[in-house]
Scaffold this motif. Sequence first.
Motif, short mmCIF file in Angstrom:
data_model
loop_
_atom_site.label_atom_id
_atom_site.label_comp_id
_atom_site.label_asym_id
_atom_site.label_seq_id
_atom_site.Cartn_x
_atom_site.Cartn_y
_atom_site.Cartn_z
N ALA A 70 40.77 -38.20 -86.25
CA ALA A 70 40.62 -39.22 -87.29
C ALA A 70 39.76 -40.37 -86.77
N THR A 71 39.19 -41.09 -87.70
CA THR A 71 38.43 -42.30 -87.35
C THR A 71 39.29 -43.52 -87.64
N GLY A 72 38.65 -44.68 -87.66
CA GLY A 72 39.38 -45.93 -87.86
C GLY A 72 39.84 -46.47 -86.53
N SER A 73 40.47 -47.63 -86.55
CA SER A 73 40.92 -48.28 -85.32
C SER A 73 42.17 -47.62 -84.75
N ALA B 247 36.79 -33.24 -87.54
CA ALA B 247 37.01 -34.56 -88.13
C ALA B 247 37.60 -34.42 -89.52
N LEU B 248 38.32 -35.44 -89.92
CA LEU B 248 38.90 -35.44 -91.27
C LEU B 248 37.86 -35.69 -92.35
N ASP B 249 36.86 -36.52 -92.02
CA ASP B 249 36.00 -36.98 -93.11
C ASP B 249 34.67 -37.53 -92.59
N ALA C 83 46.20 -38.35 -87.71
CA ALA C 83 45.75 -39.05 -88.92
C ALA C 83 46.21 -40.50 -88.88
N GLY C 84 45.45 -41.35 -89.55
CA GLY C 84 45.87 -42.73 -89.75
C GLY C 84 46.33 -42.90 -91.20
N PHE C 85 46.67 -44.12 -91.54
CA PHE C 85 47.04 -44.44 -92.93
C PHE C 85 46.03 -45.43 -93.48
N LEU D 291 44.94 -40.88 -97.17
CA LEU D 291 45.05 -39.99 -96.02
C LEU D 291 43.67 -39.37 -95.87
N ALA D 292 43.03 -39.54 -94.70
CA ALA D 292 41.60 -39.25 -94.54
C ALA D 292 40.90 -40.10 -95.60
N PHE D 293 40.10 -39.50 -96.48
CA PHE D 293 39.57 -40.29 -97.61
C PHE D 293 40.14 -39.78 -98.92
N1 LIG Z 1 38.82 -42.48 -93.42
C1 LIG Z 1 39.53 -43.31 -92.51
C2 LIG Z 1 40.99 -42.92 -92.50
O1 LIG Z 1 41.10 -41.59 -92.00
C3 LIG Z 1 41.78 -43.87 -91.65
O2 LIG Z 1 43.13 -43.49 -91.62
C4 LIG Z 1 41.66 -45.26 -92.21
C5 LIG Z 1 42.50 -46.28 -91.46
O3 LIG Z 1 41.72 -46.97 -90.56
P1 LIG Z 1 42.28 -47.97 -89.48
O4 LIG Z 1 42.97 -47.15 -88.47
O5 LIG Z 1 41.06 -48.64 -88.92
O6 LIG Z 1 43.17 -48.91 -90.18
O7 LIG Z 1 40.28 -45.61 -92.12
C6 LIG Z 1 39.38 -44.78 -92.83
O8 LIG Z 1 39.50 -45.05 -94.18
#
Ligand SMILES: N[C@@H]1[C@@H](O)[C@H](O)[C@@H](COP(=O)(O)O)O[C@@H]1O
Length: 247
Positions: free
Chosen positions: A35-38, A64-66, A130-132, A138-140
């Motif tokens: 997953a991406t994001g912080s 990758a998710l997205d 995965a992040g939120f 979830l993902a996009f």
């Molecule tokens: N597509 C990604 C998500 O997969 C991720 O869960 C989210 C949260 O990002 P962060 O972890 O930076 O809060 O960011 C983006 O939108």
Amino acid sequence: MELIVVTDPDTLAEAVADRIARAITARPQTVLGVATGSSPLGIYRALAARVAAGLDVSRVQAFALDEYVGLGPDDPQSYAATLQDAFARPLGLRTSALHVPDGTRPDLDQACRDYERAILDAGGVDVQLAGFGANGHLAFNEPGSPADSTTRVVELAERTRADNARFFDRPEQVPHRAITQGIGTILRARSIIAVATGAAKAEAVAAAVSGPIDTACPASFLRLHPDAVVYADPAAASRLESLDVVG
Ligand SMILES: N[C@@H]1[C@@H](O)[C@H](O)[C@@H](COP(=O)(O)O)O[C@@H]1O
């Protein structure tokens, strides 16, 4: 779905990295979903430290998710570039071991079908991280996404574009569309680890863990999975009741 509340983001990163490292040790050809994001960045750093200490990831593949529509790997804001920098390179993975949807293809629907096929051809994802999204995405997969959705092109919610604007020079540069694995795609992973830190995720975590399982909160569909765990810090878990904090 299991919920594990840990004392702080560093402890969370170490605990999740341990869990992923155990999976890779047990099955060296593990297919990771990344997953991406912080939220996952500390986990990737902790995994890189384990690789430096001898964890063998030479047979690992990652999906990758997205990805944003219109951004290719040469664009630093693309998820392909972000995941190379934050995940693949620090772990020493071959460039070809990281798979990311191609948001620059003229035929995006075909790119989505090809991505679903590539995941299946790799044998499916073993461990999905995965992040939120703050809005429960979830993902996009934004609110409204069906549980059986597959990889497809989606319109990003304005809140999501605003949340992700910090990665771009100007907010208007955030693409309006993305390719995302569907909820159904994600739920096919053999195990799922979802992570959340900080108060901005408290509402999404509460909805995902204890609200109704429905499209209003796509992350709630994680509860349909037989092996899904949520790791949260106390701030992200602050809207839930009666918690045992570990770590
Ligand atoms: N597509 C990604 C998500 O997969 C991720 O869960 C989210 C949260 O990002 P962060 O972890 O930076 O809060 O960011 C983006 O939108």
